[in-house]
Design an enzyme around this catalytic site. Sequence first.
Site, PDB file in Angstrom:
ATOM      1  N   GLU A 206       0.806  -1.236   0.000  1.00 33.42           N
ATOM      2  CA  GLU A 206       0.000   0.000   0.000  1.00 33.42           C
ATOM      3  C   GLU A 206       0.836   1.283   0.000  1.00 33.42           C
ATOM      4  OE1 GLU A 206      -1.614  -2.639   0.831  1.00 33.42           O
ATOM      5  OE2 GLU A 206      -3.721  -2.301   0.359  1.00 33.42           O
ATOM      6  N   TYR A 208       3.425   1.920   1.975  1.00 32.34           N
ATOM      7  CA  TYR A 208       3.998   2.278   3.277  1.00 32.34           C
ATOM      8  C   TYR A 208       5.510   2.037   3.276  1.00 32.34           C
ATOM      9  CZ  TYR A 208      -0.729   2.808   5.154  1.00 32.34           C
ATOM     10  OH  TYR A 208      -2.012   3.231   5.400  1.00 32.34           O
ATOM     11  N   ARG A 256       2.599  -8.771   4.229  1.00 32.66           N
ATOM     12  CA  ARG A 256       1.658  -8.174   3.270  1.00 32.66           C
ATOM     13  C   ARG A 256       2.465  -7.626   2.106  1.00 32.66           C
ATOM     14  NH1 ARG A 256      -3.416  -4.890   4.304  1.00 32.66           N
ATOM     15  NH2 ARG A 256      -4.362  -4.902   2.252  1.00 32.66           N
ATOM     16  N   HIS A 294      -1.506   4.018  -1.731  1.00 33.28           N
ATOM     17  CA  HIS A 294      -2.558   4.982  -1.358  1.00 33.28           C
ATOM     18  C   HIS A 294      -2.593   6.184  -2.297  1.00 33.28           C
ATOM     19  CE1 HIS A 294      -4.103   2.868   1.961  1.00 33.28           C
ATOM     20  NE2 HIS A 294      -3.040   2.971   2.727  1.00 33.28           N
ATOM     21  N   GLN A 386     -18.329   5.273   3.579  1.00 30.32           N
ATOM     22  CA  GLN A 386     -18.843   6.484   4.217  1.00 30.32           C
ATOM     23  C   GLN A 386     -18.642   6.535   5.729  1.00 30.32           C
ATOM     24  OE1 GLN A 386     -22.547   6.704   1.416  1.00 30.32           O
ATOM     25  NE2 GLN A 386     -22.760   8.311   2.913  1.00 30.32           N
TER      26      GLN A 386
HETATM   27  P1  NAP Z   1     -27.746  17.592  -1.650  1.00 35.86           P
HETATM   28  O1  NAP Z   1     -26.527  16.797  -1.476  1.00 35.86           O
HETATM   29  O2  NAP Z   1     -28.206  18.460  -0.545  1.00 35.86           O
HETATM   30  O3  NAP Z   1     -27.506  18.474  -2.952  1.00 35.86           O
HETATM   31  C1  NAP Z   1     -28.476  19.333  -3.441  1.00 35.86           C
HETATM   32  C2  NAP Z   1     -27.902  20.120  -4.615  1.00 35.86           C
HETATM   33  O4  NAP Z   1     -28.884  20.992  -5.073  1.00 35.86           O
HETATM   34  C3  NAP Z   1     -26.700  20.925  -4.271  1.00 35.86           C
HETATM   35  O5  NAP Z   1     -25.780  20.825  -5.338  1.00 35.86           O
HETATM   36  C4  NAP Z   1     -27.226  22.340  -4.141  1.00 35.86           C
HETATM   37  O6  NAP Z   1     -26.127  23.112  -4.506  1.00 35.86           O
HETATM   38  C5  NAP Z   1     -28.404  22.334  -5.079  1.00 35.86           C
HETATM   39  N1  NAP Z   1     -29.528  23.185  -4.648  1.00 35.86           N
HETATM   40  C6  NAP Z   1     -30.033  23.299  -3.415  1.00 35.86           C
HETATM   41  N2  NAP Z   1     -31.088  24.150  -3.418  1.00 35.86           N
HETATM   42  C7  NAP Z   1     -31.238  24.554  -4.689  1.00 35.86           C
HETATM   43  C8  NAP Z   1     -32.146  25.442  -5.331  1.00 35.86           C
HETATM   44  N3  NAP Z   1     -33.118  26.064  -4.653  1.00 35.86           N
HETATM   45  N4  NAP Z   1     -31.994  25.633  -6.646  1.00 35.86           N
HETATM   46  C9  NAP Z   1     -31.024  25.022  -7.348  1.00 35.86           C
HETATM   47  N5  NAP Z   1     -30.139  24.175  -6.788  1.00 35.86           N
HETATM   48  C10 NAP Z   1     -30.243  23.941  -5.470  1.00 35.86           C
HETATM   49  O7  NAP Z   1     -28.953  16.683  -1.995  1.00 35.86           O
HETATM   50  P2  NAP Z   1     -29.063  15.474  -2.999  1.00 35.86           P
HETATM   51  O8  NAP Z   1     -28.100  15.571  -4.090  1.00 35.86           O
HETATM   52  O9  NAP Z   1     -30.492  15.422  -3.341  1.00 35.86           O
HETATM   53  O10 NAP Z   1     -28.674  14.260  -2.104  1.00 35.86           O
HETATM   54  C11 NAP Z   1     -29.460  13.907  -0.991  1.00 35.86           C
HETATM   55  C12 NAP Z   1     -28.638  13.186   0.016  1.00 35.86           C
HETATM   56  O11 NAP Z   1     -28.264  11.904  -0.437  1.00 35.86           O
HETATM   57  C13 NAP Z   1     -27.361  13.938   0.300  1.00 35.86           C
HETATM   58  O12 NAP Z   1     -27.101  13.927   1.667  1.00 35.86           O
HETATM   59  C14 NAP Z   1     -26.340  13.154  -0.382  1.00 35.86           C
HETATM   60  O13 NAP Z   1     -25.094  13.241   0.293  1.00 35.86           O
HETATM   61  C15 NAP Z   1     -26.887  11.736  -0.349  1.00 35.86           C
HETATM   62  N6  NAP Z   1     -26.353  11.017  -1.475  1.00 35.86           N
HETATM   63  C16 NAP Z   1     -25.034  10.782  -1.488  1.00 35.86           C
HETATM   64  C17 NAP Z   1     -24.478  10.164  -2.557  1.00 35.86           C
HETATM   65  C18 NAP Z   1     -22.997   9.915  -2.572  1.00 35.86           C
HETATM   66  O14 NAP Z   1     -22.318  10.167  -1.600  1.00 35.86           O
HETATM   67  N7  NAP Z   1     -22.440   9.412  -3.624  1.00 35.86           N
HETATM   68  C19 NAP Z   1     -25.250   9.807  -3.625  1.00 35.86           C
HETATM   69  C20 NAP Z   1     -26.607  10.069  -3.601  1.00 35.86           C
HETATM   70  C21 NAP Z   1     -27.143  10.711  -2.522  1.00 35.86           C
HETATM   71  P3  NAP Z   1     -26.176  24.678  -4.764  1.00 35.86           P
HETATM   72  O15 NAP Z   1     -27.041  25.226  -3.690  1.00 35.86           O
HETATM   73  O16 NAP Z   1     -24.761  25.100  -4.689  1.00 35.86           O
HETATM   74  O17 NAP Z   1     -26.714  24.842  -6.126  1.00 35.86           O
HETATM   75 FE1  SF4 Z   2     -17.609   0.795   5.307  1.00 34.89          FE
HETATM   76 FE2  SF4 Z   2     -19.930  -0.186   6.125  1.00 34.89          FE
HETATM   77 FE3  SF4 Z   2     -19.810   1.182   3.838  1.00 34.89          FE
HETATM   78 FE4  SF4 Z   2     -18.749  -1.266   4.081  1.00 34.89          FE
HETATM   79  S1  SF4 Z   2     -20.914  -0.711   4.203  1.00 34.89           S
HETATM   80  S2  SF4 Z   2     -17.773   0.486   3.142  1.00 34.89           S
HETATM   81  S3  SF4 Z   2     -17.974  -1.214   6.143  1.00 34.89           S
HETATM   82  S4  SF4 Z   2     -19.412   1.975   5.870  1.00 34.89           S
END
Ligand code: NAP
Ligand code: SF4
Length: 727
Positions: A206, A208, A256, A294, A386
């Site tokens: 990794e 290290y 490892r 990494h 996460q």
């Molecule tokens: P979010 O993460 O809160 O993002 C909302 C987006 O909309 C932001 O880009 C925001 O940025 C924009 N926005 C907010 N109000 C707005 C408005 N009035 N007009 C236009 N744009 C606006 O919500 P989400 O994308 O719906 O996700 C929901 C949750 O699911 C989040 O917590 C997210 O982390 C999670 N999730 C995570 C993943 C991942 O980690 N891969 C994938 C899917 C969902 P601006 O205000 O800058 O425009």
């Molecule tokens: Fe980590 Fe749990 Fe997500 Fe697996 S499911 S990557 S252990 S947080």
Amino acid sequence: MLAIFGAEAAPLNHPKEGIAGAPLDSCLPLPTCPIEGLVLSTPYPHLLAPLDLGFTTLANRVLMGSMHTGLEEGRKHFTAMAAFYAERARGGVGLMVTGGFAPNIEAWAKPFAGTLATHAAARRHREITAAVHAEGGKIALQILHTGRYGYSPLCVAPSRIQSPISPFTPRELGERGIERQIRAFVRCAALAREAGYNGVEVMGSEGYFINQFLVTHTNQRTDRWGGAYENRMRLAVEIVRRVREAVGPDFILIYRISLIDLIPDGSSWPEVVQLAKAVTAAGATILNTGIGWHEARIPTIATSVPRAAFAWVTKKLRDQLRADGIGIPLVTSNRINMPHIGEQVLANGSADLISLARPFLADPAFVAKAATGRADEINTCIACNQACLDHAFKNQLATCLVNPRAGHETTLLIRRALQKKRLAVVGAGPAGLAAATTLAERGHEVHLFESAAEIGGQFNLAKRIPGKEEFHETLRYFARRIEVTGVALHLNTRASAELLIGERFDEVLLATGVTPRNPRIAGQDTPGVIGYLDAILQRRPVGRRVAIVGAGGIGFDVAEFLVHDAAHPSPALDLAAWMTEWGVADPAATRGGVVRARPSAAARQVTLLQRKAGKLGAGLGKTTGWIHRSALKMKNVEMAHSVNYERIGPHEGGLGLFVSFGKERRDGKVIACDTIVLCAGQEPLRELQTPLAAAGVRLQLIGGAFEAGELDAKRAIDQGTRLAATL
Ligand code: NAP
Ligand code: SF4
């Protein structure tokens, strides 16, 4: 993670699906299989076969790989660590490796990282080993020297070359300094034996410290520790030889080894083989596989990486060692998260053991469930990072998105309820599912109401995104958990206030989730403007040119969904395609196993927009955000920040998204497109709260209904579980 892959895609836990890219019939016929002690009455005979190491026998072929949980730091967490490892020993794993412990302060991953360098420290570790042994388990301590990866001013390395992932430039070691590090490894191993461990793992991969000596990328010395490969590998061999001398023959010594560095000037394949033979001759009991440094820009464990994506590299080394008459057991790792995947890897001769790390955060009883015909009850690691890796990088205790008890075994207790209650949970999304099943497990009568025809809520969107197919597993787990715990599930049932009041539940948990936020952009009712639900569920057509309003988790998901060509399987399900996409190659053909990435063409031309300034995806996971950004860049997705959405209207026969930039509303332009997808976040859905409260019903809000802003599945499941543990 990935009709494209869609609702009709079979759950991934079915053995017939096998490992992405591997032939399904590659299992050796059992009668000729070289593994002794096969348990033929199980679907996992290779996985559950014991492994005789000569002086000791492992109960099965499953190793819990080293994970940094954050409990290793300081003295206050030994009881928690003991409980953490004991619970996993109880779950039947053959051998566990602890999180990394530094052999001295120069080896620290960060200041005051867990260190094993004194007899007093060894005494503290006895609490862990005693707890594990009381459960019939075996445990080895990982000796981790981070070298130039150390986030510490004390860090040392073969050469004075700063790493891209630490702000500290390492001090170049002199001859005496190198000898001091070797002695520290030896002392640490001896202390591990004194502490009652069954063995140690010498971390040599990794990127290290030991790995840094192996390649010219980080070792530019001209003395007997640099230059020719014999010199560069001297440190690794010397450490293994002297550790073996110190601990005696009847102590597990895992080395490892980095099989594929995934950096341009990494080890060549002949060097890897030479090292494997040398550390074996020096006294290693087991070779564990390390994949990628990494600092490599290729994902190796994220959910978009195909299952068992690197088992072929272990097989390559194992075949070569066996051909040369060397029988040392080899461990393969990375993205093996279900027993049938491990079984297949072992059965086709890729390895002698499999290493699972995060899957043991998700489910400590992984092996016990596989062994007792309950693989469908396994809470599968979805490789999201996460709550584990992202936490570790933020100096928080690691836990698990799908199992919030991980790392909190002594504080988050799921005990039988003293008094049985009749409870309603409204909404079968992540929060509702976690709450309902935990409550039922505790002995309550639980009614779970869901207006849709299936459980899952937002998970039913996630599972459709290419590279997120693992969410199928979480849905399978909860569906089975509902059956096992006896939750009364009411699908296609929109629980009204009247129903909930009339049923006189002792308490009602509202997990009714979220509804998309209306961004109120002028002209957004123009045909061709759709919401993310319509796009992901394919309820509305999407044209070739797409603008996405909002670049949160869902904006990124929608972009990945739309650039993927539905005619091809998701790269996460097609190992060859994934390797081409990211530039992973045979390490025998190219040093380090890395070549130019050749991504497939994007299915659509996508522009992703946000109003705030700064890079897009900044709020995504610390260890996965870069992967999402890279994946979209490879598909030529344009990203724009500081955007003002002025209006939407017809434009040149299609749609136009009229935007300007910054507070000054400068540089106005029109983004010509066929479809605009609104991904502007969400708002809580809690219409039942007022009537229920007015009727005096005891109620609690959880998940998106509680707080939609920055909601994610981690918070939802954690909140649902913790509340359910107390009612
Ligand atoms: P979010 O993460 O809160 O993002 C909302 C987006 O909309 C932001 O880009 C925001 O940025 C924009 N926005 C907010 N109000 C707005 C408005 N009035 N007009 C236009 N744009 C606006 O919500 P989400 O994308 O719906 O996700 C929901 C949750 O699911 C989040 O917590 C997210 O982390 C999670 N999730 C995570 C993943 C991942 O980690 N891969 C994938 C899917 C969902 P601006 O205000 O800058 O425009
Ligand atoms: Fe980590 Fe749990 Fe997500 Fe697996 S499911 S990557 S252990 S947080």
